[in-house]
Design a protein around this motif. Structure first.
Motif, PDB file in Angstrom:
ATOM      1  N   GLN A  87     -16.682  -8.128  21.375  1.00 48.34           N
ATOM      2  CA  GLN A  87     -17.845  -8.775  20.778  1.00 48.34           C
ATOM      3  C   GLN A  87     -17.597  -8.839  19.277  1.00 48.34           C
ATOM      4  O   GLN A  87     -17.379  -7.806  18.637  1.00 48.34           O
ATOM      5  CB  GLN A  87     -19.113  -7.964  21.063  1.00 48.34           C
ATOM      6  CG  GLN A  87     -20.393  -8.664  20.640  1.00 48.34           C
ATOM      7  CD  GLN A  87     -20.915  -9.620  21.695  1.00 48.34           C
ATOM      8  OE1 GLN A  87     -20.158 -10.085  22.515  1.00 48.34           O
ATOM      9  NE2 GLN A  87     -22.201  -9.896  21.664  1.00 48.34           N
ATOM     10  N   GLU A 111     -21.841 -10.261  15.714  1.00 49.77           N
ATOM     11  CA  GLU A 111     -22.722 -10.511  16.844  1.00 49.77           C
ATOM     12  C   GLU A 111     -23.057  -9.234  17.607  1.00 49.77           C
ATOM     13  O   GLU A 111     -23.859  -9.255  18.537  1.00 49.77           O
ATOM     14  CB  GLU A 111     -22.085 -11.516  17.810  1.00 49.77           C
ATOM     15  CG  GLU A 111     -21.895 -12.903  17.219  1.00 49.77           C
ATOM     16  CD  GLU A 111     -21.335 -13.874  18.239  1.00 49.77           C
ATOM     17  OE1 GLU A 111     -21.371 -13.570  19.440  1.00 49.77           O
ATOM     18  OE2 GLU A 111     -20.849 -14.947  17.825  1.00 49.77           O
ATOM     19  N   THR A 126     -21.730 -10.861  27.267  1.00 51.78           N
ATOM     20  CA  THR A 126     -22.908 -11.340  27.981  1.00 51.78           C
ATOM     21  C   THR A 126     -23.282 -12.740  27.517  1.00 51.78           C
ATOM     22  O   THR A 126     -23.443 -12.999  26.325  1.00 51.78           O
ATOM     23  CB  THR A 126     -24.104 -10.392  27.763  1.00 51.78           C
ATOM     24  OG1 THR A 126     -23.754  -9.087  28.213  1.00 51.78           O
ATOM     25  CG2 THR A 126     -25.320 -10.873  28.527  1.00 51.78           C
ATOM     26  N   VAL A 127     -23.403 -13.643  28.475  1.00 44.40           N
ATOM     27  CA  VAL A 127     -23.824 -15.011  28.196  1.00 44.40           C
ATOM     28  C   VAL A 127     -25.116 -15.243  28.967  1.00 44.40           C
ATOM     29  O   VAL A 127     -25.117 -15.319  30.201  1.00 44.40           O
ATOM     30  CB  VAL A 127     -22.756 -16.028  28.618  1.00 44.40           C
ATOM     31  CG1 VAL A 127     -23.254 -17.455  28.380  1.00 44.40           C
ATOM     32  CG2 VAL A 127     -21.461 -15.781  27.854  1.00 44.40           C
ATOM     33  N   SER A 159     -27.518 -17.758  28.245  1.00 41.44           N
ATOM     34  CA  SER A 159     -28.104 -19.092  28.178  1.00 41.44           C
ATOM     35  C   SER A 159     -27.019 -20.121  27.922  1.00 41.44           C
ATOM     36  O   SER A 159     -25.871 -19.780  27.607  1.00 41.44           O
ATOM     37  CB  SER A 159     -29.149 -19.162  27.061  1.00 41.44           C
ATOM     38  OG  SER A 159     -28.514 -19.036  25.787  1.00 41.44           O
ATOM     39  N   ASP A 186     -25.696 -19.726  24.446  1.00 37.92           N
ATOM     40  CA  ASP A 186     -24.697 -18.661  24.353  1.00 37.92           C
ATOM     41  C   ASP A 186     -23.331 -19.167  24.819  1.00 37.92           C
ATOM     42  O   ASP A 186     -22.308 -18.913  24.185  1.00 37.92           O
ATOM     43  CB  ASP A 186     -25.108 -17.464  25.212  1.00 37.92           C
ATOM     44  CG  ASP A 186     -26.280 -16.701  24.624  1.00 37.92           C
ATOM     45  OD1 ASP A 186     -26.580 -16.886  23.429  1.00 37.92           O
ATOM     46  OD2 ASP A 186     -26.901 -15.913  25.373  1.00 37.92           O
ATOM     47  N   ARG A 233     -21.747 -21.401  22.256  1.00 37.21           N
ATOM     48  CA  ARG A 233     -21.272 -20.661  21.091  1.00 37.21           C
ATOM     49  C   ARG A 233     -19.951 -19.963  21.392  1.00 37.21           C
ATOM     50  O   ARG A 233     -19.013 -19.998  20.592  1.00 37.21           O
ATOM     51  CB  ARG A 233     -22.317 -19.635  20.665  1.00 37.21           C
ATOM     52  CG  ARG A 233     -21.921 -18.873  19.389  1.00 37.21           C
ATOM     53  CD  ARG A 233     -22.863 -17.742  19.042  1.00 37.21           C
ATOM     54  NE  ARG A 233     -22.761 -16.650  20.005  1.00 37.21           N
ATOM     55  CZ  ARG A 233     -23.675 -16.345  20.904  1.00 37.21           C
ATOM     56  NH1 ARG A 233     -24.795 -17.060  20.996  1.00 37.21           N
ATOM     57  NH2 ARG A 233     -23.511 -15.326  21.739  1.00 37.21           N
ATOM     58  N   VAL A 234     -19.880 -19.321  22.558  1.00 43.09           N
ATOM     59  CA  VAL A 234     -18.658 -18.607  22.925  1.00 43.09           C
ATOM     60  C   VAL A 234     -17.505 -19.589  23.096  1.00 43.09           C
ATOM     61  O   VAL A 234     -16.387 -19.346  22.627  1.00 43.09           O
ATOM     62  CB  VAL A 234     -18.882 -17.797  24.217  1.00 43.09           C
ATOM     63  CG1 VAL A 234     -17.553 -17.222  24.707  1.00 43.09           C
ATOM     64  CG2 VAL A 234     -19.893 -16.686  23.982  1.00 43.09           C
ATOM     65  N   TYR A 267     -13.379 -13.886  20.489  1.00 40.58           N
ATOM     66  CA  TYR A 267     -13.782 -12.977  21.557  1.00 40.58           C
ATOM     67  C   TYR A 267     -12.581 -12.287  22.217  1.00 40.58           C
ATOM     68  O   TYR A 267     -12.733 -11.637  23.247  1.00 40.58           O
ATOM     69  CB  TYR A 267     -14.616 -13.736  22.597  1.00 40.58           C
ATOM     70  CG  TYR A 267     -15.948 -14.152  22.039  1.00 40.58           C
ATOM     71  CD1 TYR A 267     -17.069 -13.348  22.177  1.00 40.58           C
ATOM     72  CD2 TYR A 267     -16.082 -15.354  21.325  1.00 40.58           C
ATOM     73  CE1 TYR A 267     -18.295 -13.719  21.636  1.00 40.58           C
ATOM     74  CE2 TYR A 267     -17.298 -15.734  20.781  1.00 40.58           C
ATOM     75  CZ  TYR A 267     -18.402 -14.916  20.945  1.00 40.58           C
ATOM     76  OH  TYR A 267     -19.609 -15.287  20.408  1.00 40.58           O
TER      77      TYR A 267
END
Length: 224
Positions: free
Chosen positions: A150, A154, A202-203, A205, A208, A211-212, A219
């Motif tokens: 992470q 974040e 953890t995703v 939505s 999310d 963004r990832v 990451y």
């Protein structure tokens, strides 16, 4: 899915210095504690220094004047006493001749019964800066290249204090002691805390996920 038993079992890595092969491992909490204990013998203790300054105040000194001596010392100590191995003070000490020997010793003693501090001092005397840099990179690395992480900006958790981690693990695994955990690798401690589950980002939505996907390199540990 491939299993990396070398990580699960904290297997040592061979490290050659001047023709001498050492079997070194990544530092466990006990190793870091022993190095910090050595740091304490080389640096002034801010609490003791402040106590001496308090003793030197005149008898008529006010409580406010005494607090003006003590509180900054407490704040300094809570910030960087003893220094970590990765901050400027810690690294400066580790780059002394004795610091190199101490790191060699704690990194190899579990895997080589012939390891003594005197032997490590002799090896440190002939070690090149390049060799030592590689040793530091291996011993102090938190995880390996490619690990899912992470990004720091974040990460909403500051991490559990080590005393709390030990207490949690002793409660979760009857029969474990503080010494058991002190001698485990940080990888093993992390896995034990997670009950063996791999770390995942953890995703929650679609935002999310976007963004990832847009910042995917951040990451994975060690990518440009």
């Amino acid at each position: 899915m491939a299993e990396d038993y070398s990580r699960h079992c904290d297997s040592p890595r061979e490290f050659e210095v001047a023709g001498i092969v050492l079997r070194v491992g990544k530092l466990c909490p006990r190793d870091i504690g022993d190095l910090q204990a050595w740091f304490k013998t080389r640096l002034p203790n801010p609490y003791l220094a402040a106590r001496e300054r308090l003793r030197g105040l005149p008898d008529e000194a006010t409580d406010e004047e005494r607090r003006a001596v003590w509180i900054p010392a407490v704040q300094e100590a809570q910030r960087d006493w003893p220094p970590s191995l990765a901050d400027e003070t810690g690294l400066t000490l580790l780059f002394t001749d004795e610091g190199k020997a101490r790191l060699l010793y704690v990194a190899s003693r579990r895997n080589d019964p012939k390891t003594t501090l005197e032997r490590c001092r002799a090896i440190a005397n002939v070690m090149t800066d390049e060799d030592y840099g590689q040793l530091l990179d291996f011993c102090l690395a938190w995880g390996d290249v490619g690990d899912v992480v992470q990004p720091a900006d974040e990460d909403r958790s500051a991490g559990l204090p080590y005393p709390q981690v030990r207490a949690m693990l002793c409660e979760a695994y009857p029969g474990w002691t503080y010494e058991t955990i002190d001698r485990m690798s940080f990888e093993q401690i992390r896995v034990a805390l997670a009950r063996g589950k791999p770390y995942e980002v953890t995703v929650g939505s679609e935002v999310d996920a976007e963004r990832v996907a847009a910042n995917w390199m951040r990451y994975y540990r060690g990518l440009p």
